[in-house]
Design a protein around this motif. Structure first.
Motif, short mmCIF file in Angstrom:
data_model
loop_
_atom_site.label_atom_id
_atom_site.label_comp_id
_atom_site.label_asym_id
_atom_site.label_seq_id
_atom_site.Cartn_x
_atom_site.Cartn_y
_atom_site.Cartn_z
N PRO A 157 0.84 -1.18 0.00
CA PRO A 157 -0.10 0.01 0.09
C PRO A 157 0.95 1.21 0.10
O PRO A 157 0.33 2.43 -0.03
CB PRO A 157 -0.77 -0.11 1.21
N ARG A 158 2.17 1.14 0.28
CA ARG A 158 3.07 2.23 0.03
C ARG A 158 2.99 2.95 -1.08
O ARG A 158 2.91 2.51 -2.33
CB ARG A 158 4.64 1.81 0.55
N PRO A 159 2.96 4.38 -1.11
CA PRO A 159 3.32 5.17 -2.33
C PRO A 159 4.32 4.82 -3.22
O PRO A 159 4.11 4.86 -4.58
CB PRO A 159 3.12 6.74 -1.70
N VAL A 160 5.40 4.60 -2.66
CA VAL A 160 6.74 4.05 -3.64
C VAL A 160 6.82 2.72 -3.21
O VAL A 160 7.19 2.24 -2.14
CB VAL A 160 7.77 4.97 -2.96
N ARG A 161 6.72 1.94 -4.35
CA ARG A 161 6.60 0.40 -4.04
C ARG A 161 7.17 -0.21 -5.64
O ARG A 161 7.24 0.25 -6.31
CB ARG A 161 5.27 -0.02 -3.88
N MET A 162 7.46 -1.56 -5.22
CA MET A 162 8.13 -2.35 -6.40
C MET A 162 6.76 -3.34 -6.62
O MET A 162 6.05 -3.98 -5.63
CB MET A 162 9.20 -3.27 -6.06
N VAL A 163 6.41 -3.37 -7.91
CA VAL A 163 5.01 -4.33 -8.06
C VAL A 163 4.95 -4.59 -9.78
O VAL A 163 5.40 -3.78 -10.63
CB VAL A 163 3.78 -3.64 -7.88
N SER A 164 4.56 -5.92 -10.09
CA SER A 164 4.56 -6.35 -11.27
C SER A 164 3.14 -6.83 -11.50
O SER A 164 2.54 -7.39 -10.54
CB SER A 164 5.37 -7.59 -11.39
N ALA A 165 2.47 -6.61 -12.50
CA ALA A 165 1.20 -6.80 -12.68
C ALA A 165 0.93 -8.34 -12.92
O ALA A 165 1.87 -9.14 -13.64
CB ALA A 165 0.66 -5.93 -14.11
#
Length: 286
Positions: A157-165
């Motif tokens: 939920p953090r504004p700056v994050r690592m994520v892959s769809a």
């Protein structure tokens, strides 16, 4: 009235179902395993049988097969064979590597859909709990051809994050998920997967040779988890452990910006991942 045109040498050889359906006795059909040649001729769909022959050839091959090798092996015109392969590739039952050679794809051997559904269903609440505990993105990935596919993602939920769809794919050689999965495979299989891709640098830290990657896998097996330390994304860090005991080559990971997810944090998060992976094993109490 339009007349039926004769098939050319490159046309599909499908049985005309409209002309043969009236001869089919569905209720009294013989067992395929014991049918006589005459019965088989009546019920057999030649196109399906040739697709099965094609898949069997790919399954038994020790290396990716060229179009020429495939069409010769099953005695099919090259153009027809390519149409079959193209259709199978569209549905991911066949993968085509950078050299134009064919191997079995995810839809056929890498991911039994029911097994994946069960694994995703069991993993989802644990990934969400893990995300809440560590405050970072948690992932479930599986081997998809020569890459890793993200199938379940619990996004931080953090504004700056690592994520892959979900559904996106990354190379095995520069991701923690890929390393964790590859560490469970035989060396010749790993080499075969790497032969199908170009090991290009994504960052200055990316492993770009097969020998370096194999050395890395030895370290993964020794410590029990894999790390992507800025190898896929310059400012990213990821830790992963394999999910053992399933028929799917799968792994879990946690990813985050490197500035927040330090190397000192990695062993603690790896332990948390290991506990979740154990829960997801068939004998686990998930």
């Amino acid at each position: 009235m339009a007349r039926r045109q004769p098939r050319g040498p490159n046309d599909p050889d499908d049985t005309d179902e409209e002309q043969t359906d009236h001869r089919i006795d569905i209720n009294n059909a013989p067992d395929p395993a014991t049918a006589t040649p005459e019965q088989a001729k009546k019920y057999l769909n030649r196109s399906v049988e040739r697709v099965v022959s094609m898949l069997n050839e790919l399954q038994e091959a020790t290396a990716p097969m060229s179009l020429v090798e495939i069409h010769r092996a099953i005695d099919m015109p090259k153009a027809t064979a390519f149409r079959y392969l193209w259709t199978l590739q569209k549905h991911r039952y066949v993968e085509r590597n950078a050299d134009g050679h064919f191997v079995l794809g995810l839809g056929f051997v890498g991911m039994q859909s029911r097994d994946l559904d069960v694994l995703q269903e069991r993993a989802r609440p644990w990934l969400e709990r893990l995300r809440d505990d560590v405050g970072e993105t948690a992932n479930l990935g599986v081997l998809d051809g020569n890459a890793v596919r993200y199938v379940e993602v619990a996004e931080s939920p953090r504004p700056v994050r690592m994520v892959s769809a979900p559904g996106s794919r990354d190379p095995i050689y520069c991701t923690a998920l890929g390393k964790a999965i590859a560490a469970q495979l035989p060396e010749d299989r790993v080499r075969e997967l790497l032969e199908q891709v170009e090991m290009t640098s994504r960052t200055a830290k990316t492993i770009t040779t097969v020998d370096q990657f194999l050395d890395e896998l030895a370290s993964v097996r020794e410590r029990g988890y894999a790390v992507d330390d800025g190898e896929n994304e310059v400012d990213g860090r990821c830790v992963s452990v394999a999910v053992l005991g399933t028929r799917l080559p799968a792994a879990l990971s946690v990813s985050a910006p490197a500035s927040r997810f330090t190397l000192k944090d990695v062993p603690k998060v790896a332990k948390a991942l290991t506990r979740v992976a154990e829960r997801l094993q068939p004998s686990g109490r998930g």
